[in-house]
Motif scaffolding. Structure first.
Motif, PDB file in Angstrom:
ATOM      1  N   GLN A  45       0.832  -1.206   0.000  1.00 15.93           N
ATOM      2  CA  GLN A  45       0.000   0.000   0.000  1.00 15.93           C
ATOM      3  C   GLN A  45       0.866   1.255   0.000  1.00 15.93           C
ATOM      4  N   ARG A  46       1.921   1.265   0.812  1.00 12.65           N
ATOM      5  CA  ARG A  46       2.817   2.418   0.866  1.00 12.65           C
ATOM      6  C   ARG A  46       3.500   2.628  -0.487  1.00 12.65           C
ATOM      7  N   ASN A  47       3.913   1.529  -1.117  1.00 18.03           N
ATOM      8  CA  ASN A  47       4.552   1.626  -2.426  1.00 18.03           C
ATOM      9  C   ASN A  47       3.575   2.117  -3.495  1.00 18.03           C
ATOM     10  N   GLN A  48       2.318   1.704  -3.410  1.00 15.74           N
ATOM     11  CA  GLN A  48       1.315   2.181  -4.365  1.00 15.74           C
ATOM     12  C   GLN A  48       1.079   3.674  -4.209  1.00 15.74           C
ATOM     13  N   VAL A  49       1.023   4.140  -2.983  1.00 18.37           N
ATOM     14  CA  VAL A  49       0.847   5.570  -2.731  1.00 18.37           C
ATOM     15  C   VAL A  49       2.035   6.344  -3.303  1.00 18.37           C
ATOM     16  N   GLU A  50       3.232   5.843  -3.091  1.00 14.77           N
ATOM     17  CA  GLU A  50       4.440   6.492  -3.611  1.00 14.77           C
ATOM     18  C   GLU A  50       4.439   6.477  -5.139  1.00 14.77           C
ATOM     19  N   ALA A  51       4.010   5.362  -5.743  1.00 10.78           N
ATOM     20  CA  ALA A  51       3.956   5.271  -7.206  1.00 10.78           C
ATOM     21  C   ALA A  51       2.969   6.291  -7.773  1.00 10.78           C
ATOM     22  N   LYS A  52       1.819   6.446  -7.137  1.00 10.13           N
ATOM     23  CA  LYS A  52       0.840   7.433  -7.604  1.00 10.13           C
ATOM     24  C   LYS A  52       1.388   8.851  -7.477  1.00 10.13           C
ATOM     25  N   ARG A  53       2.090   9.126  -6.378  1.00 13.63           N
ATOM     26  CA  ARG A  53       2.676  10.455  -6.202  1.00 13.63           C
ATOM     27  C   ARG A  53       3.702  10.724  -7.299  1.00 13.63           C
ATOM     28  N   LEU A  54       4.523   9.726  -7.580  1.00 17.72           N
ATOM     29  CA  LEU A  54       5.532   9.892  -8.627  1.00 17.72           C
ATOM     30  C   LEU A  54       4.885  10.064 -10.000  1.00 17.72           C
ATOM     31  N   GLN A  55       3.787   9.360 -10.258  1.00 16.81           N
ATOM     32  CA  GLN A  55       3.083   9.517 -11.529  1.00 16.81           C
ATOM     33  C   GLN A  55       2.534  10.934 -11.672  1.00 16.81           C
ATOM     34  N   ARG A  56       1.986  11.476 -10.585  1.00 20.61           N
ATOM     35  CA  ARG A  56       1.481  12.858 -10.633  1.00 20.61           C
ATOM     36  C   ARG A  56       2.621  13.839 -10.892  1.00 20.61           C
ATOM     37  N   GLU A  57       3.764  13.588 -10.259  1.00 23.41           N
ATOM     38  CA  GLU A  57       4.916  14.469 -10.438  1.00 23.41           C
ATOM     39  C   GLU A  57       5.419  14.408 -11.879  1.00 23.41           C
ATOM     40  N   VAL A  58       5.477  13.210 -12.453  1.00 23.26           N
ATOM     41  CA  VAL A  58       5.911  13.078 -13.851  1.00 23.26           C
ATOM     42  C   VAL A  58       4.925  13.788 -14.771  1.00 23.26           C
ATOM     43  N   ALA A  59       3.631  13.632 -14.524  1.00 22.89           N
ATOM     44  CA  ALA A  59       2.620  14.298 -15.351  1.00 22.89           C
ATOM     45  C   ALA A  59       2.769  15.816 -15.248  1.00 22.89           C
ATOM     46  N   ARG A  60       3.043  16.314 -14.055  1.00 19.95           N
ATOM     47  CA  ARG A  60       3.216  17.757 -13.867  1.00 19.95           C
ATOM     48  C   ARG A  60       4.440  18.241 -14.647  1.00 19.95           C
ATOM     49  N   GLN A  61       5.522  17.494 -14.565  1.00 21.68           N
ATOM     50  CA  GLN A  61       6.741  17.883 -15.273  1.00 21.68           C
ATOM     51  C   GLN A  61       6.559  17.795 -16.788  1.00 21.68           C
ATOM     52  N   GLU A  62       5.837  16.779 -17.266  1.00 19.17           N
ATOM     53  CA  GLU A  62       5.587  16.662 -18.696  1.00 19.17           C
ATOM     54  C   GLU A  62       4.728  17.823 -19.189  1.00 19.17           C
ATOM     55  N   SER A  63       3.756  18.212 -18.392  1.00 18.20           N
ATOM     56  CA  SER A  63       2.906  19.348 -18.757  1.00 18.20           C
ATOM     57  C   SER A  63       3.733  20.634 -18.836  1.00 18.20           C
ATOM     58  N   ALA A  64       4.585  20.847 -17.857  1.00 19.61           N
ATOM     59  CA  ALA A  64       5.442  22.036 -17.862  1.00 19.61           C
ATOM     60  C   ALA A  64       6.388  22.004 -19.055  1.00 19.61           C
ATOM     61  N   SER A  65       6.896  20.840 -19.389  1.00 19.56           N
ATOM     62  CA  SER A  65       7.794  20.701 -20.535  1.00 19.56           C
ATOM     63  C   SER A  65       7.044  21.002 -21.832  1.00 19.56           C
ATOM     64  N   GLN A  66       5.807  20.531 -21.940  1.00 17.43           N
ATOM     65  CA  GLN A  66       4.994  20.790 -23.138  1.00 17.43           C
ATOM     66  C   GLN A  66       4.720  22.285 -23.288  1.00 17.43           C
ATOM     67  N   ARG A  67       4.386  22.954 -22.188  1.00 21.04           N
ATOM     68  CA  ARG A  67       4.139  24.409 -22.251  1.00 21.04           C
ATOM     69  C   ARG A  67       5.404  25.151 -22.662  1.00 21.04           C
ATOM     70  N   ALA A  68       6.544  24.736 -22.120  1.00 22.34           N
ATOM     71  CA  ALA A  68       7.810  25.382 -22.478  1.00 22.34           C
ATOM     72  C   ALA A  68       8.125  25.161 -23.951  1.00 22.34           C
ATOM     73  N   SER A  69       7.850  23.974 -24.446  1.00 21.50           N
ATOM     74  CA  SER A  69       8.089  23.676 -25.862  1.00 21.50           C
ATOM     75  C   SER A  69       7.195  24.542 -26.752  1.00 21.50           C
ATOM     76  N   GLU A  70       5.946  24.714 -26.361  1.00 19.34           N
ATOM     77  CA  GLU A  70       5.025  25.568 -27.133  1.00 19.34           C
ATOM     78  C   GLU A  70       5.504  27.017 -27.138  1.00 19.34           C
ATOM     79  N   ARG A  71       5.983  27.504 -25.991  1.00 14.80           N
ATOM     80  CA  ARG A  71       6.507  28.881 -25.928  1.00 14.80           C
ATOM     81  C   ARG A  71       7.721  29.029 -26.851  1.00 14.80           C
TER      82      ARG A  71
END
Length: 98
Positions: A45-71
């Motif tokens: 359960q602890r590992n699943q929570v950590e995996a979800k947190r990391l997935q959210r962080e990767v999604a946030r970073q990918e979104s920021a990277s996409q916005r920077a690429s568009e700029r």
């Protein structure tokens, strides 16, 4: 010889508490118990929570990277347009001069 067996019994009785006592570094049963190690289910359960947190962080970073690429793409387009205008002005300038 009659004295030897009673002395042996007295010696054993005196040494018995030392043998029965736990070693100095061992905790007594009356002290608070150590926390139980986490179960497999808790670790999963602890590992699943950590995996979800990391997935959210990767999604946030990918979104920021996409916005920077568009700029950057917008800035590249602006630079290309300004160069085209500059080139056009440079071509027109000699024709205007006498």
């Amino acid at each position: 010889m009659r004295v030897l067996p009673p002395l042996a019994v007295i010696g054993i009785l005196l040494a018995a508490p030392a043998w029965a006592a736990p070693p100095a570094g061992v905790a007594h049963a009356s002290s608070t118990p150590a926390p139980a190690p986490p179960t497999v289910r808790e670790r999963v359960q602890r590992n699943q929570v950590e995996a979800k947190r990391l997935q959210r962080e990767v999604a946030r970073q990918e979104s920021a990277s996409q916005r920077a690429s568009e700029r950057l793409d917008q800035q590249d387009a602006q630079i290309a347009e300004l160069r085209r205008q500059l080139s056009q002005l440079g071509a027109e300038a000699p024709a205007d001069q006498p």
